[in-house]
Design a protein around this motif. Structure first.
Motif, PDB file in Angstrom:
ATOM      1  N   THR A  95      47.122 -60.031 -41.636  1.00 22.48           N
ATOM      2  CA  THR A  95      48.566 -59.924 -41.840  1.00 22.48           C
ATOM      3  C   THR A  95      48.924 -59.938 -43.326  1.00 22.48           C
ATOM      4  O   THR A  95      49.710 -59.102 -43.803  1.00 22.48           O
ATOM      5  N   VAL A  96      48.352 -60.870 -44.070  1.00 25.88           N
ATOM      6  CA  VAL A  96      48.613 -60.936 -45.511  1.00 25.88           C
ATOM      7  C   VAL A  96      48.116 -59.668 -46.202  1.00 25.88           C
ATOM      8  O   VAL A  96      48.792 -59.117 -47.089  1.00 25.88           O
ATOM      9  N   ALA A  97      46.952 -59.188 -45.798  1.00 27.71           N
ATOM     10  CA  ALA A  97      46.411 -57.963 -46.382  1.00 27.71           C
ATOM     11  C   ALA A  97      47.314 -56.768 -46.082  1.00 27.71           C
ATOM     12  O   ALA A  97      47.460 -55.861 -46.925  1.00 27.71           O
ATOM     13  N   SER A  98      47.926 -56.759 -44.907  1.00 33.15           N
ATOM     14  CA  SER A  98      48.849 -55.667 -44.567  1.00 33.15           C
ATOM     15  C   SER A  98      50.053 -55.662 -45.499  1.00 33.15           C
ATOM     16  O   SER A  98      50.536 -54.599 -45.916  1.00 33.15           O
ATOM     17  N   VAL A  99      50.553 -56.850 -45.844  1.00 31.99           N
ATOM     18  CA  VAL A  99      51.663 -56.944 -46.806  1.00 31.99           C
ATOM     19  C   VAL A  99      51.218 -56.416 -48.167  1.00 31.99           C
ATOM     20  O   VAL A  99      51.944 -55.656 -48.833  1.00 31.99           O
ATOM     21  N   MET A 115      40.338 -53.404 -47.921  1.00 31.18           N
ATOM     22  CA  MET A 115      39.122 -54.209 -47.819  1.00 31.18           C
ATOM     23  C   MET A 115      39.444 -55.578 -47.221  1.00 31.18           C
ATOM     24  O   MET A 115      38.708 -56.081 -46.362  1.00 31.18           O
ATOM     25  N   ALA A 116      40.550 -56.163 -47.660  1.00 34.54           N
ATOM     26  CA  ALA A 116      40.950 -57.457 -47.095  1.00 34.54           C
ATOM     27  C   ALA A 116      41.295 -57.312 -45.615  1.00 34.54           C
ATOM     28  O   ALA A 116      40.971 -58.196 -44.803  1.00 34.54           O
ATOM     29  N   GLN A 117      41.937 -56.214 -45.242  1.00 37.14           N
ATOM     30  CA  GLN A 117      42.194 -55.965 -43.825  1.00 37.14           C
ATOM     31  C   GLN A 117      40.883 -55.893 -43.040  1.00 37.14           C
ATOM     32  O   GLN A 117      40.794 -56.406 -41.917  1.00 37.14           O
ATOM     33  N   GLY A 118      39.883 -55.238 -43.613  1.00 34.15           N
ATOM     34  CA  GLY A 118      38.589 -55.130 -42.944  1.00 34.15           C
ATOM     35  C   GLY A 118      37.948 -56.480 -42.713  1.00 34.15           C
ATOM     36  O   GLY A 118      37.348 -56.729 -41.662  1.00 34.15           O
ATOM     37  N   ILE A 119      38.078 -57.388 -43.696  1.00 36.01           N
ATOM     38  CA  ILE A 119      37.536 -58.743 -43.537  1.00 36.01           C
ATOM     39  C   ILE A 119      38.248 -59.458 -42.391  1.00 36.01           C
ATOM     40  O   ILE A 119      37.615 -60.098 -41.542  1.00 36.01           O
ATOM     41  N   GLY A 120      39.578 -59.335 -42.348  1.00 34.02           N
ATOM     42  CA  GLY A 120      40.331 -59.962 -41.260  1.00 34.02           C
ATOM     43  C   GLY A 120      39.962 -59.394 -39.906  1.00 34.02           C
ATOM     44  O   GLY A 120      39.785 -60.132 -38.925  1.00 34.02           O
ATOM     45  N   ALA A 121      39.822 -58.061 -39.824  1.00 32.79           N
ATOM     46  CA  ALA A 121      39.481 -57.429 -38.549  1.00 32.79           C
ATOM     47  C   ALA A 121      38.088 -57.828 -38.088  1.00 32.79           C
ATOM     48  O   ALA A 121      37.849 -58.006 -36.886  1.00 32.79           O
ATOM     49  N   ALA A 122      37.148 -57.965 -39.030  1.00 35.76           N
ATOM     50  CA  ALA A 122      35.774 -58.343 -38.669  1.00 35.76           C
ATOM     51  C   ALA A 122      35.704 -59.759 -38.128  1.00 35.76           C
ATOM     52  O   ALA A 122      34.765 -60.102 -37.395  1.00 35.76           O
ATOM     53  N   ALA A 123      36.665 -60.614 -38.461  1.00 38.53           N
ATOM     54  CA  ALA A 123      36.734 -61.964 -37.893  1.00 38.53           C
ATOM     55  C   ALA A 123      37.530 -61.964 -36.596  1.00 38.53           C
ATOM     56  O   ALA A 123      37.146 -62.590 -35.601  1.00 38.53           O
ATOM     57  N   LEU A 124      38.642 -61.240 -36.587  1.00 40.16           N
ATOM     58  CA  LEU A 124      39.561 -61.246 -35.450  1.00 40.16           C
ATOM     59  C   LEU A 124      38.945 -60.622 -34.201  1.00 40.16           C
ATOM     60  O   LEU A 124      39.019 -61.185 -33.099  1.00 40.16           O
ATOM     61  N   SER A 125      38.324 -59.458 -34.346  1.00 34.59           N
ATOM     62  CA  SER A 125      37.894 -58.688 -33.180  1.00 34.59           C
ATOM     63  C   SER A 125      36.830 -59.393 -32.347  1.00 34.59           C
ATOM     64  O   SER A 125      37.017 -59.577 -31.128  1.00 34.59           O
ATOM     65  N   PRO A 126      35.682 -59.827 -32.911  1.00 38.02           N
ATOM     66  CA  PRO A 126      34.693 -60.509 -32.066  1.00 38.02           C
ATOM     67  C   PRO A 126      35.177 -61.852 -31.552  1.00 38.02           C
ATOM     68  O   PRO A 126      34.821 -62.265 -30.443  1.00 38.02           O
TER      69      PRO A 126
END
Length: 493
Positions: A95-99, A115-126
């Motif tokens: 969310t913060v990366a999206s801002v 890149m920050a969004q990718g880090i968040g997605a890699a934690a969120l999805s699994p």
């Protein structure tokens, strides 16, 4: 006091489970929405940020690269440090990366945000899937829940092009990132109340050296492929990038071969079914993401559509994938991995070749069905390929096999955007038009996909007959063609 493992979690009431399903689905929906919503806004980004094709490639690949390289690590983090904690942390980072993305004044800042969004997605999805599995200890309930999770969250794929077109047309490209903010806030507030913490004390140790080497290796390769057309393929930075990629990836393979608990166990690739299925998954990611990167640009720059109309015009492919994906596992169960995957790759490859003959004056009535054929083809491949990878390993390694399958698809996506973008740039540098470059890219993707169809047609099977795990012996269906029960649960992202 130790927190419960997945198997020790209370089942809870139907209301709690429904709320948990809603929270986990919405989180995965946000991640999948980001996969397709950005593509619709690329033409507006190119104008607003005054960038070229290379900049657009980095905007897409910066995100996909981090997801690909951190996906397995994100699953281990969730198991070791708490699935709820990692899920909510991933939502917060995303969310913060999206801002940050929405406020980016330049391509460099936008790439950093991606890149920050990718880090968040890699934690969120699994973590979202792990939470769902922990709340459904009964196998039958778990399969149903995961099927709903994959289907409902997969709507994000179809919604992306339309939402991206509407938001970009009305408010400009920053709006496609701001749409994540209210979703993220809802997830953080609801997740704290609804989700129950769980972890796996027996989770493997973190493979930090392997993660770092994989990020550096694939990152250096991506840099060389994306920047090669602009800087020159024989320039020192590009040759250095290829050399660094070879060194880092060789070091990664050597390291993983010596570790007791590697991130990517080399022994798994001694199984032909596992190796062929993951090779095919790389090709699926390559051709799927590499081609969709150019769809909106084709409609806007070649055929003169508005951004909103272009988003609607790309919809047949996304809708075909959402509609067909839930049936792919069932078809594989009936007809076998090899037949369904090979047919899907042949359809997708043929559709991409057909797109290579579409021009500025081609009517949409002769375009949409080609997109739909590509969508149907790729939808038929992803779940069965994951099922084949899972069946190739022991039952206790099914989660790892599924994670590796998702990772290889994402690696293919990184390379697809980089390589097919290089094809377009190379054609343009030779004096060809952007339209001709796109045709060449679609044809290249089609040829690679059809070649992979030959590969799976010949070798997507075990060397010898065996029965599927847990199934009684049968003379009709060898294990090489019967999928494990999990494939339908694989998300279409």
């Amino acid at each position: 006091m130790a927190e419960p493992t997945a198997s020790a979690l209370p089942e809870g009431g139907g209301t709690n489970r429904a709320a948990l399903l809603a929270v986990t689905c919405l989180g995965q929906f946000m991640v999948l929405l980001d996969n397709t919503i950005v593509g619709a806004a690329l033409p507006d980004m190119q104008r607003g940020l005054h960038t070229r094709l290379t900049g657009l490639q980095w905007i897409v690949d910066a995100y996909v690269l981090l997801v690909a390289m951190l996906l397995l690590t994100g699953g281990v983090f969730a198991d070791r440090f708490g699935r709820k904690r990692v899920y909510l942390s991933g939502v917060a980072v995303f969310t913060v990366a999206s801002v940050l993305c929405s406020c980016a004044p330049s391509v460099g800042w936008l790439v950093a945000g991606r890149m920050a969004q990718g880090i968040g997605a890699a934690a969120l999805s699994p973590a979202s899937l792990a939470l769902l599995v922990a709340a459904h200890p009964a196998a039958q309930d778990r399969v149903k829940a995961i099927g709903l999770w994959a289907g409902l969250s997969g709507i994000g794929l179809a919604a992306g092009p339309v939402a991206g077109g509407v938001l970009t047309e009305a408010f400009g490209w920053p709006a496609i990132f701001l749409v994540n903010v209210p979703i993220g806030v809802v997830l953080l507030l609801a997740g704290r109340r609804v989700l129950t913490e769980s972890r796996n004390p027996a989770a493997p140790a973190l493979d930090i050296p392997g993660t770092v080497l994989s990020v550096l290796g694939v990152g250096a390769l991506t840099y060389a492929l994306i920047e090669g057309g602009a800087r020159g393929w024989t320039s020192p930075p590009i040759l250095g990038g290829f050399a660094a990629a070879a060194v880092f990836l060789a070091a990664f393979v050597a390291l993983e071969g010596r570790r007791s608990a590697p991130m990517l166990p080399p022994r798994l690739f001694r199984q032909r079914l596992f190796t062929v299925s993951n090779t095919a998954m790389v090709v699926v990611g390559f051709a799927l993401m590499g081609s969709t990167f150019f769809f909106s640009q084709f409609f806007v720059y070649v055929q003169g559509s508005s951004i909103l109309r272009a988003g609607l015009q790309t919809l047949p492919m996304s809708l075909a994938m959402v509609v067909v994906s839930p049936f792919a596992g069932r078809l594989a169960a009936r007809y076998g991995f090899r037949g369904v995957v090979t047919a899907g790759l042949a359809l997708a490859g043929g559709g991409l070749l057909a797109l290579g003959s579409v021009h500025a004056d081609t009517g949409y009535g002769n375009v949409w069905w080609r997109l739909a054929v590509v969508g149907v083809g790729f939808a038929l491949t992803m779940s069965p390929l994951t099922g084949a990878a899972i069946q190739a390993v022991s039952p206790r390694e099914g989660g790892l096999a599924s994670g590796v399958s998702s990772t290889t698809r994402q690696i293919g996506a990184v390379l697809g955007v980089a390589v097919l973008g290089a094809v377009v740039r190379t054609r343009q540098s030779g004096g060809a038009s952007f339209e001709t470059g796109l045709d060449s890219a679609f044809v290249a993707a089609g040829i690679v996909t059809l070649a992979c169809a030959v590969l799976t047609g010949l070798w997507l099977a075990r060397p010898g007959p065996a029965t599927a795990p847990g199934a009684p012996p049968t003379r009709r269906a060898p294990a090489s063609t019967a999928p494990a029960p999990a494939p339908e649960a694989t998300p279409p992202a």
